[in-house]
Design a protein around this motif. Structure first.
Motif, PDB file in Angstrom:
ATOM      1  N   LEU A  25       0.824  -1.209   0.000  1.00 55.69           N
ATOM      2  CA  LEU A  25       0.000   0.000   0.000  1.00 55.69           C
ATOM      3  C   LEU A  25       0.857   1.256   0.000  1.00 55.69           C
ATOM      4  CD1 LEU A  25      -2.812  -1.086   2.468  1.00 55.69           C
ATOM      5  CD2 LEU A  25      -3.031  -0.705   0.005  1.00 55.69           C
ATOM      6  N   ALA A  26       1.958   1.215   0.723  1.00 49.78           N
ATOM      7  CA  ALA A  26       2.842   2.381   0.766  1.00 49.78           C
ATOM      8  C   ALA A  26       3.433   2.678  -0.615  1.00 49.78           C
ATOM      9  CB  ALA A  26       3.961   2.141   1.779  1.00 49.78           C
ATOM     10  N   ARG A  27       3.708   1.617  -1.371  1.00 45.58           N
ATOM     11  CA  ARG A  27       4.309   1.810  -2.690  1.00 45.58           C
ATOM     12  C   ARG A  27       3.273   2.097  -3.769  1.00 45.58           C
ATOM     13  NH1 ARG A  27       6.987  -3.008  -4.440  1.00 45.58           N
ATOM     14  NH2 ARG A  27       6.373  -4.253  -2.654  1.00 45.58           N
ATOM     15  N   ALA A  28       2.029   1.631  -3.542  1.00 48.99           N
ATOM     16  CA  ALA A  28       1.032   1.695  -4.612  1.00 48.99           C
ATOM     17  C   ALA A  28       0.213   2.980  -4.620  1.00 48.99           C
ATOM     18  CB  ALA A  28       0.084   0.502  -4.500  1.00 48.99           C
ATOM     19  N   HIS A  29      -0.128   3.474  -3.452  1.00 44.15           N
ATOM     20  CA  HIS A  29      -1.093   4.570  -3.396  1.00 44.15           C
ATOM     21  C   HIS A  29      -0.446   5.894  -3.779  1.00 44.15           C
ATOM     22  CE1 HIS A  29      -4.398   7.054  -2.388  1.00 44.15           C
ATOM     23  NE2 HIS A  29      -3.843   7.562  -1.304  1.00 44.15           N
ATOM     24  N   ALA A  30      -0.966   6.527  -4.787  1.00 40.75           N
ATOM     25  CA  ALA A  30      -0.461   7.835  -5.222  1.00 40.75           C
ATOM     26  C   ALA A  30      -1.569   8.558  -5.972  1.00 40.75           C
ATOM     27  CB  ALA A  30       0.759   7.669  -6.132  1.00 40.75           C
ATOM     28  N   ASP A  31      -1.613   9.863  -5.845  1.00 42.34           N
ATOM     29  CA  ASP A  31      -2.552  10.709  -6.594  1.00 42.34           C
ATOM     30  C   ASP A  31      -4.010  10.362  -6.320  1.00 42.34           C
ATOM     31  OD1 ASP A  31      -0.384  12.002  -7.777  1.00 42.34           O
ATOM     32  OD2 ASP A  31      -0.283  10.497  -9.369  1.00 42.34           O
ATOM     33  N   GLY A  32      -4.311   9.865  -5.141  1.00 39.05           N
ATOM     34  CA  GLY A  32      -5.691   9.654  -4.742  1.00 39.05           C
ATOM     35  C   GLY A  32      -6.364   8.426  -5.298  1.00 39.05           C
ATOM     36  N   GLY A  33      -5.661   7.522  -5.957  1.00 35.89           N
ATOM     37  CA  GLY A  33      -6.285   6.314  -6.483  1.00 35.89           C
ATOM     38  C   GLY A  33      -5.250   5.270  -6.815  1.00 35.89           C
ATOM     39  N   PHE A  34      -5.699   4.027  -6.972  1.00 35.99           N
ATOM     40  CA  PHE A  34      -4.772   2.952  -7.326  1.00 35.99           C
ATOM     41  C   PHE A  34      -5.563   1.778  -7.900  1.00 35.99           C
ATOM     42  CE2 PHE A  34      -6.419   1.267  -3.500  1.00 35.99           C
ATOM     43  CZ  PHE A  34      -5.941  -0.012  -3.274  1.00 35.99           C
ATOM     44  N   ASP A  35      -4.833   0.849  -8.534  1.00 30.01           N
ATOM     45  CA  ASP A  35      -5.445  -0.354  -9.065  1.00 30.01           C
ATOM     46  C   ASP A  35      -5.406  -1.412  -7.974  1.00 30.01           C
ATOM     47  OD1 ASP A  35      -6.292  -2.606 -10.388  1.00 30.01           O
ATOM     48  OD2 ASP A  35      -4.592  -2.718 -11.766  1.00 30.01           O
ATOM     49  N   ALA A  36      -6.558  -1.752  -7.427  1.00 34.39           N
ATOM     50  CA  ALA A  36      -6.619  -2.678  -6.301  1.00 34.39           C
ATOM     51  C   ALA A  36      -6.126  -4.078  -6.656  1.00 34.39           C
ATOM     52  CB  ALA A  36      -8.062  -2.761  -5.779  1.00 34.39           C
ATOM     53  N   ILE A  37      -6.077  -4.404  -7.941  1.00 31.98           N
ATOM     54  CA  ILE A  37      -5.597  -5.727  -8.335  1.00 31.98           C
ATOM     55  C   ILE A  37      -4.093  -5.696  -8.597  1.00 31.98           C
ATOM     56  CG2 ILE A  37      -5.884  -7.661  -9.919  1.00 31.98           C
ATOM     57  CD1 ILE A  37      -8.356  -6.947  -8.187  1.00 31.98           C
ATOM     58  N   GLY A  38      -3.678  -4.948  -9.591  1.00 35.52           N
ATOM     59  CA  GLY A  38      -2.270  -4.953  -9.961  1.00 35.52           C
ATOM     60  C   GLY A  38      -1.351  -4.426  -8.878  1.00 35.52           C
ATOM     61  N   ASP A  39      -1.824  -3.447  -8.100  1.00 38.51           N
ATOM     62  CA  ASP A  39      -0.980  -2.843  -7.074  1.00 38.51           C
ATOM     63  C   ASP A  39      -1.064  -3.551  -5.729  1.00 38.51           C
ATOM     64  OD1 ASP A  39      -0.158  -0.871  -8.833  1.00 38.51           O
ATOM     65  OD2 ASP A  39      -1.777   0.500  -8.268  1.00 38.51           O
ATOM     66  N   PHE A  40      -2.100  -4.363  -5.519  1.00 35.27           N
ATOM     67  CA  PHE A  40      -2.312  -4.882  -4.161  1.00 35.27           C
ATOM     68  C   PHE A  40      -2.718  -6.357  -4.129  1.00 35.27           C
ATOM     69  CE2 PHE A  40      -4.906  -4.779  -0.086  1.00 35.27           C
ATOM     70  CZ  PHE A  40      -3.794  -4.772   0.747  1.00 35.27           C
ATOM     71  N   ALA A  41      -3.885  -6.690  -4.694  1.00 37.42           N
ATOM     72  CA  ALA A  41      -4.404  -8.044  -4.543  1.00 37.42           C
ATOM     73  C   ALA A  41      -3.514  -9.099  -5.196  1.00 37.42           C
ATOM     74  CB  ALA A  41      -5.825  -8.130  -5.111  1.00 37.42           C
ATOM     75  N   ALA A  42      -3.003  -8.809  -6.388  1.00 41.01           N
ATOM     76  CA  ALA A  42      -2.185  -9.805  -7.092  1.00 41.01           C
ATOM     77  C   ALA A  42      -0.824 -10.028  -6.439  1.00 41.01           C
ATOM     78  CB  ALA A  42      -2.030  -9.410  -8.558  1.00 41.01           C
ATOM     79  N   PRO A  43      -0.088  -8.962  -6.063  1.00 44.83           N
ATOM     80  CA  PRO A  43       1.230  -9.202  -5.475  1.00 44.83           C
ATOM     81  C   PRO A  43       1.211  -9.677  -4.023  1.00 44.83           C
ATOM     82  CG  PRO A  43       0.847  -6.848  -5.710  1.00 44.83           C
ATOM     83  CD  PRO A  43      -0.291  -7.539  -6.393  1.00 44.83           C
ATOM     84  N   LEU A  44       0.104  -9.471  -3.292  1.00 44.47           N
ATOM     85  CA  LEU A  44       0.088  -9.828  -1.871  1.00 44.47           C
ATOM     86  C   LEU A  44       0.344 -11.310  -1.623  1.00 44.47           C
ATOM     87  CD1 LEU A  44      -0.276  -9.020   1.095  1.00 44.47           C
ATOM     88  CD2 LEU A  44      -2.741  -9.373   0.796  1.00 44.47           C
ATOM     89  N   PRO A  45      -0.433 -12.241  -2.207  1.00 50.03           N
ATOM     90  CA  PRO A  45      -0.168 -13.661  -1.919  1.00 50.03           C
ATOM     91  C   PRO A  45       1.194 -14.121  -2.406  1.00 50.03           C
ATOM     92  CG  PRO A  45      -1.846 -13.436  -3.632  1.00 50.03           C
ATOM     93  CD  PRO A  45      -1.627 -12.073  -3.070  1.00 50.03           C
ATOM     94  N   LEU A  46       1.706 -13.529  -3.479  1.00 53.41           N
ATOM     95  CA  LEU A  46       3.057 -13.870  -3.922  1.00 53.41           C
ATOM     96  C   LEU A  46       4.080 -13.477  -2.867  1.00 53.41           C
ATOM     97  CD1 LEU A  46       2.878 -12.780  -7.664  1.00 53.41           C
ATOM     98  CD2 LEU A  46       3.359 -15.095  -6.843  1.00 53.41           C
TER      99      LEU A  46
END
Length: 418
Positions: A133-154
């Protein structure tokens, strides 16, 4: 005005390959469940009622070993040679084995996936979520899949296995390729050749890690698998340990990412339920359970009848393939009241999203824990998440799998702090 639900007069045309089904399979599930719950099409039986699917999942005379046979048949049909390791992976995986092989593997692997082990992983899951989340969130929005959901379990699995840092960026691509074994009929010759090569590379990397852990064991998953013994002294050999690790990624990454994405989408689309969850964060488990019921990541699974049996007045013969629509069962009104509503206060214990019986998902508790923790971190760090207006904010459903329902893109914006 159309409702998206076929009329009673419309013929049943079950087509899991259609774009309409990909976008929303639930109207078709409803049509089948109400008018033709035991449906013969595409060379198989399609079951959509909760009771029927549950009965097959509990019945051990229905074989889970279809995938190994399909891989061998597809390799032979396409003329792809030397798929022996790929076939050994499939025939020695919990998800594809029948008794007595399944019982042996469960006895060795189950003790590694304990509640105590899961509790020890929770701080690591939270740390991984915070880092993303620290790396993904910028400019008030983010892609919940590519920035968070997909890389988390990996990230979580890479950490739990203690994989070398230099290979962790590669594992996501390897996993995406190898997961094609879950749908062998979709593979072309070049796909099968690529998957064979990727598995060889994945196995070689894991063999090195296994040798290192044998010399210097720790608290990671591979060390625990090396130490696992039954009362009779049986143990997993090195290839079996490598295969357990590979299947942790293949069976656990995409489903966990999809479960998280589907839950975030449901909350973003139901602000009242999102507010409820913010007020009562202890409902995170209920939010995950409701998504598993309403919009589960694993939609379809197959079994092979090994004897003649009657289901719903239809005779299913020995050797017939049976497609179990897990996604349909959570909306069966015979089991769940108001089945199409997203409601965090309902009891979802009867859902079948993680299977049932001896093939119930071993990693289900880990998937739930990751999504529960991820939801908490999202709420604490980003505030209220909402869909971005206009076509640029439309969620995009993945198209590479017919058994998994999950998003490949979910742009969200942050509105205040909740």
């Amino acid at each position: 005005m159309t409702t998206g639900v076929p009329t009673a007069a419309a013929p049943v045309r079950f087509n899991p390959f259609s774009a309409e089904f990909r976008r929303d399979p639930y109207p078709m599930y409803r049509r089948l469940r109400e008018h033709h719950p035991v449906h013969r099409t595409l060379g198989m039986w399609v079951l959509t009622r909760h009771a029927d699917v549950r009965a097959v999942l509990r019945d051990r005379t229905f074989s889970a070993g279809l995938i190994p046979r399909q891989i061998a048949r597809q390799a032979d049909r396409l003329g792809v040679a030397d798929t022996r390791r790929l076939q050994r992976l499939s025939v020695s995986s919990l998800v594809f084995t029948d008794e007595p092989d399944h019982r042996r593997l469960r006895a060795l692997v189950n003790p590694v996936f304990t509640a105590k082990t899961l509790d020890a992983l929770r701080p690591r899951i939270a740390a991984a979520a915070d880092d993303l989340l620290a790396r993904a969130h910028a400019d008030g929005g983010f892609d919940a899949i590519g920035d968070f959901a997909a890389p988390l379990p990996l990230a979580v699995l890479g950490d739990w296995l203690g994989l070398p840092a230099d290979v962790r960026p590669l594992v996501g691509g390897w996993t995406h390729d190898i997961r094609f074994i879950l749908e062998p009929g979709l593979m072309r010759a070049e796909d099968l050749t690529r998957v064979r090569a990727v598995l060889d590379g994945f196995h070689a990397m894991l063999a090195d890690v296994i040798a290192e852990r044998r010399a210097r064991p720790g608290e990671d998953l591979i060390s625990r698998l090396l130490a696992a013994r039954t009362g009779g002294g049986d143990r997993l050999d090195d290839e079996e340990i490598a295969f357990v690790c590979v299947m942790c990624f293949v069976a656990g990454v995409e489903t966990t990412a999809s479960l998280l994405g589907n839950t975030v989408l449901a909350l973003a689309g139901h602000p009242d339920q999102d507010v409820l969850l913010r007020r009562r964060p202890e409902l995170a488990a209920a939010a995950v359970g409701e998504t598993l019921r309403l919009d589960p990541p694993l939609q379809l699974t197959k079994r092979l009848a090994t004897r003649d049996v009657e289901i719903g007045g239809e005779r299913i013969g020995a050797g017939d393939e049976v497609l179990l629509c897990l996604g349909a069962t959570g909306r069966d009104p015979a089991v769940f009241d108001r089945p199409d509503e997203f409601d965090l206060t309902r009891d979802t214990r009867d859902h079948l999203a993680f299977g049932h019986g001896m093939h119930g998902c071993l990693g289900g508790a880990l998937a739930r824990a990751q999504v529960e923790i991820a939801l908490g971190r999202l709420h604490q760090r980003l505030g209220v998440l909402a869909p971005i207006p206009g076509p640029d904010g439309d969620p995009v459903w993945q198209r590479h799998s017919f058994i998994i329902r999950g998003l490949s893109r979910l742009p969200l914006t942050v509105r205040g702090t909740g």
